[in-house]
Design an enzyme around this catalytic site. Structure first.
Site, short mmCIF file in Angstrom:
data_model
loop_
_atom_site.label_atom_id
_atom_site.label_comp_id
_atom_site.label_asym_id
_atom_site.label_seq_id
_atom_site.Cartn_x
_atom_site.Cartn_y
_atom_site.Cartn_z
N LEU A 23 0.87 -1.18 0.00
CA LEU A 23 0.00 0.00 0.00
C LEU A 23 0.90 1.23 0.00
CD1 LEU A 23 -2.93 -0.49 2.56
CD2 LEU A 23 -3.14 -0.01 0.12
N ASP A 24 0.55 2.24 -0.80
CA ASP A 24 1.32 3.48 -0.82
C ASP A 24 1.27 4.16 0.54
OD1 ASP A 24 1.93 3.17 -3.53
OD2 ASP A 24 0.11 4.23 -4.16
N PRO A 25 2.27 4.98 0.86
CA PRO A 25 2.27 5.68 2.16
C PRO A 25 1.01 6.52 2.40
CG PRO A 25 4.43 5.81 1.16
CD PRO A 25 3.55 5.18 0.13
#
Length: 313
Positions: free
Chosen positions: A36-38
């Site tokens: 998951l992206d930040p």
């Protein structure tokens, strides 16, 4: 053991969560089934110790998201990290026509990944090249988008709902905070018209790319103003634990984590599979083989015999 669904908080990378799990569980053997992206939050599935053996069978799981697509502003990262590098006036949006447009994105798609991604070309990570001011020629990848449901059109990300019914993941009254789930989104980059979309997609689909492409179809730049992953395979966000709860999280065993039909073996079949043989069997497709409730192997059947993909002692 075990497999644990974690609710990844904002501004942590998936690797940050893995590192916290390693410290919390006292082991270096922790993997995850999809990053998951930040700036995204929600379900991150961790596999601890021997459960790392099942990661390869869970990476292809379908995923559900809530996506806030902000129109009229484009960013190099395709999300709210920014900065805004392109703006355009957004035409008046009719919800019914937007839903018709979203329907054109369902089914098999050829999707170009974001430049700010971990995809590797010629030994170079796309994000590393992008941060240095360059760009890689990223070929389109085949993905599948199962459904895109427009939940509303709003004047901005900040005006869009943040509280949802965890049974249906539809917006609910913020006053129902005790029964609803309220999300924290990254700071908005401006007052840009925003589509709230509930998405169900196959493995490898980038929601940031989808935001870009939906904007392009509407004739404007766009970026992902917020993203929450509500499901990965059989793991729903309402059953996920927080990062702080990792030390005592029980999770589920490997067998329950594998979403395949089950073959209950006898002693002979289990022994042959553990020896790497290809015993005769009529099963077709990927199967889980058990003996007395214990995991023996993951196999592929062709209707005549079983081929071992991974075996457990």
């Amino acid at each position: 053991m075990p497999v644990i669904a974690v609710d990844k908080p904002l501004n942590l990378t998936s690797h940050d969560v893995v590192n916290r799990a390693r410290r919390a569980r006292g082991t270096k053997r922790v993997g995850h089934t999809g990053t998951l992206d930040p700036l995204a939050t929600g379900v991150l599935v961790l596999c601890v110790d021997d459960s790392t053996k099942v990661v390869q069978f869970m990476e292809a799981d379908s995923k559900d998201y809530l996506a806030w697509i902000s129109l009229g502003a484009g960013t190099p990262t395709l999300d709210a990290e920014g900065p805004v590098e392109e703006v355009a006036e957004v035409p008046t949006l009719d919800a019914a026509r937007v839903q018709e447009l979203l329907n054109t994105f369902t089914g098999p798609q050829a999707q170009v990944p974001p430049q700010y991604s971990a995809i590797q070309v010629g030994g170079q990570r796309a994000y590393a090249v992008a941060r240095a001011g360059g760009a890689l020629d990223l070929p389109a990848r085949n993905v599948v988008i199962h459904s895109l449901d427009l939940l509303g059109v709003y004047p901005s990300v900040d005006a869009a709902p943040r509280t949802f019914d965890p049974q249906s993941w539809t917006p609910t009254d913020p006053s129902a905070a005790e029964t609803g789930h309220t999300f924290t989104l990254p700071p908005a980059l401006g007052e840009y018209p925003t589509l709230l979309v509930r998405a169900s997609v196959g493995s490898g689909t980038y929601l940031r790319s989808l935001a870009r492409d939906v904007g392009a179809a509407l004739g404007v730049p766009a970026h992902l103003g917020g993203l929450v992953r509500t499901r990965v395979g059989r793991y729903d966000l309402k059953g996920a634990v927080t990062v702080d709860d990792l030390p005592g999280a029980t999770g589920i065993p490997d067998l329950a984590a594998l979403d395949f039909p089950v073959i209950e073996a006898d002693e002979r079949l289990a022994r042959e599979l553990r020896q790497g043989k290809r015993p005769a069997h009529t099963a077709q497709g990927r199967q889980v083989v058990t003996l007395g409730g214990d995991l023996v192997a993951v196999v592929d059947g062709n209707g005549e015999q079983l081929k071992v993909i991974r075996a457990w002692a």
